[in-house]
Design a protein around this motif. Sequence first.
Motif, short mmCIF file in Angstrom:
data_model
loop_
_atom_site.label_atom_id
_atom_site.label_comp_id
_atom_site.label_asym_id
_atom_site.label_seq_id
_atom_site.Cartn_x
_atom_site.Cartn_y
_atom_site.Cartn_z
N GLU A 160 50.10 33.56 38.29
CA GLU A 160 50.69 34.80 38.79
C GLU A 160 49.67 35.94 38.78
O GLU A 160 49.60 36.74 39.71
N LEU A 161 48.86 35.99 37.73
CA LEU A 161 47.85 37.05 37.63
C LEU A 161 46.77 36.90 38.69
O LEU A 161 46.27 37.89 39.23
N HIS A 162 46.44 35.67 39.03
CA HIS A 162 45.46 35.43 40.10
C HIS A 162 46.00 35.94 41.43
O HIS A 162 45.26 36.53 42.23
N LYS A 163 47.29 35.74 41.67
CA LYS A 163 47.91 36.22 42.90
C LYS A 163 47.89 37.75 42.94
O LYS A 163 47.61 38.35 43.99
N ILE A 164 48.20 38.37 41.80
CA ILE A 164 48.17 39.83 41.72
C ILE A 164 46.78 40.37 42.00
O ILE A 164 46.60 41.35 42.73
N LEU A 165 45.77 39.69 41.44
CA LEU A 165 44.39 40.13 41.66
C LEU A 165 44.00 40.06 43.13
O LEU A 165 43.22 40.89 43.62
N LYS A 166 44.55 39.09 43.86
CA LYS A 166 44.27 38.99 45.29
C LYS A 166 44.80 40.22 46.03
O LYS A 166 44.13 40.76 46.92
N ILE A 167 46.00 40.67 45.66
CA ILE A 167 46.57 41.86 46.31
C ILE A 167 45.82 43.12 45.89
O ILE A 167 45.57 44.00 46.71
N VAL A 168 45.44 43.20 44.62
CA VAL A 168 44.66 44.35 44.15
C VAL A 168 43.32 44.41 44.88
O VAL A 168 42.85 45.49 45.26
N SER A 169 42.71 43.25 45.08
CA SER A 169 41.45 43.20 45.81
C SER A 169 41.64 43.61 47.27
O SER A 169 40.82 44.35 47.83
N LEU A 170 42.74 43.16 47.87
CA LEU A 170 43.06 43.59 49.23
C LEU A 170 43.21 45.10 49.30
O LEU A 170 42.70 45.76 50.22
N ALA A 171 43.89 45.68 48.31
CA ALA A 171 44.15 47.12 48.30
C ALA A 171 42.87 47.94 48.20
O ALA A 171 42.85 49.11 48.62
N GLU A 172 41.81 47.34 47.68
CA GLU A 172 40.53 48.08 47.60
C GLU A 172 40.07 48.56 48.96
O GLU A 172 39.40 49.59 49.09
N ARG A 173 40.44 47.82 50.01
CA ARG A 173 40.03 48.21 51.37
C ARG A 173 40.58 49.58 51.76
O ARG A 173 40.00 50.26 52.61
N LEU A 174 41.72 49.96 51.16
CA LEU A 174 42.31 51.25 51.49
C LEU A 174 41.43 52.40 51.02
O LEU A 174 41.60 53.53 51.49
N LYS A 175 40.52 52.13 50.12
CA LYS A 175 39.61 53.18 49.65
C LYS A 175 38.56 53.51 50.71
O LYS A 175 37.99 54.60 50.69
N PHE A 176 38.32 52.57 51.65
CA PHE A 176 37.34 52.86 52.71
C PHE A 176 37.94 52.75 54.11
O PHE A 176 37.23 52.94 55.10
#
Length: 203
Positions: free
Chosen positions: A4-20
């Motif tokens: 479950e934590l690995h799945k969450i990290l995938k979404i958190v990593s995706l969200a990093e794109r919103l910073k740029f």
Amino acid sequence: MQTELHKILKIVSLAERLKFELRHSWLSNGRQESVAEHTWRVSLMAIMVEPLLSQRVVIEKLLKMIIIHDLVEAEAGDLPTFDTMSDDALKKIKQQNETQAIKNIKSTLDNELGQELYDLWFEFEHKDTYEAKVANALDKLEAQIQHNEADISTWKEIEYEMSFMMEKHVNFEPTLRNLKDLIEADAEKKLLGAGIDLENIKK
């Protein structure tokens, strides 16, 4: 748990794109705004106005809805309203891309949380509930606040008129109507200060 934590990290990593991922808005210091910055301030506005709303809202749900709404732009990108408001084909492409993005997010999480985010995103899009209407209104109001804070040279001409097109987003809630009036007054002052004739803009 680890899965479950690995799945969450995938979404958190995706969200990093919103910073740029950049929006069409500019900041008061001359830098272009990111989607993440816009989302953060809409969330702040929700916290600040929530006690003044005429109806009770579930603030946790409201904040989740605001944060999730723009997450799809990490995959689909951001298209400004003035590009889609008179182009139905482009609007349809935007809707299709964003719908696919939220489906991908749901699929990545593949659990109850994924379903919750999926449902919240569509609730915002449909704007049938009070929370969704508030979230949408704050999204539009924050964008105008940012325009008001930016140098007038960064505005497109269509945005002169759009400064006075927020009524339909706030007419369900007195507090948001009053906030809209203050924001419109700031826009009018900015436009007049730049020597722009408002006679044909405010309709």
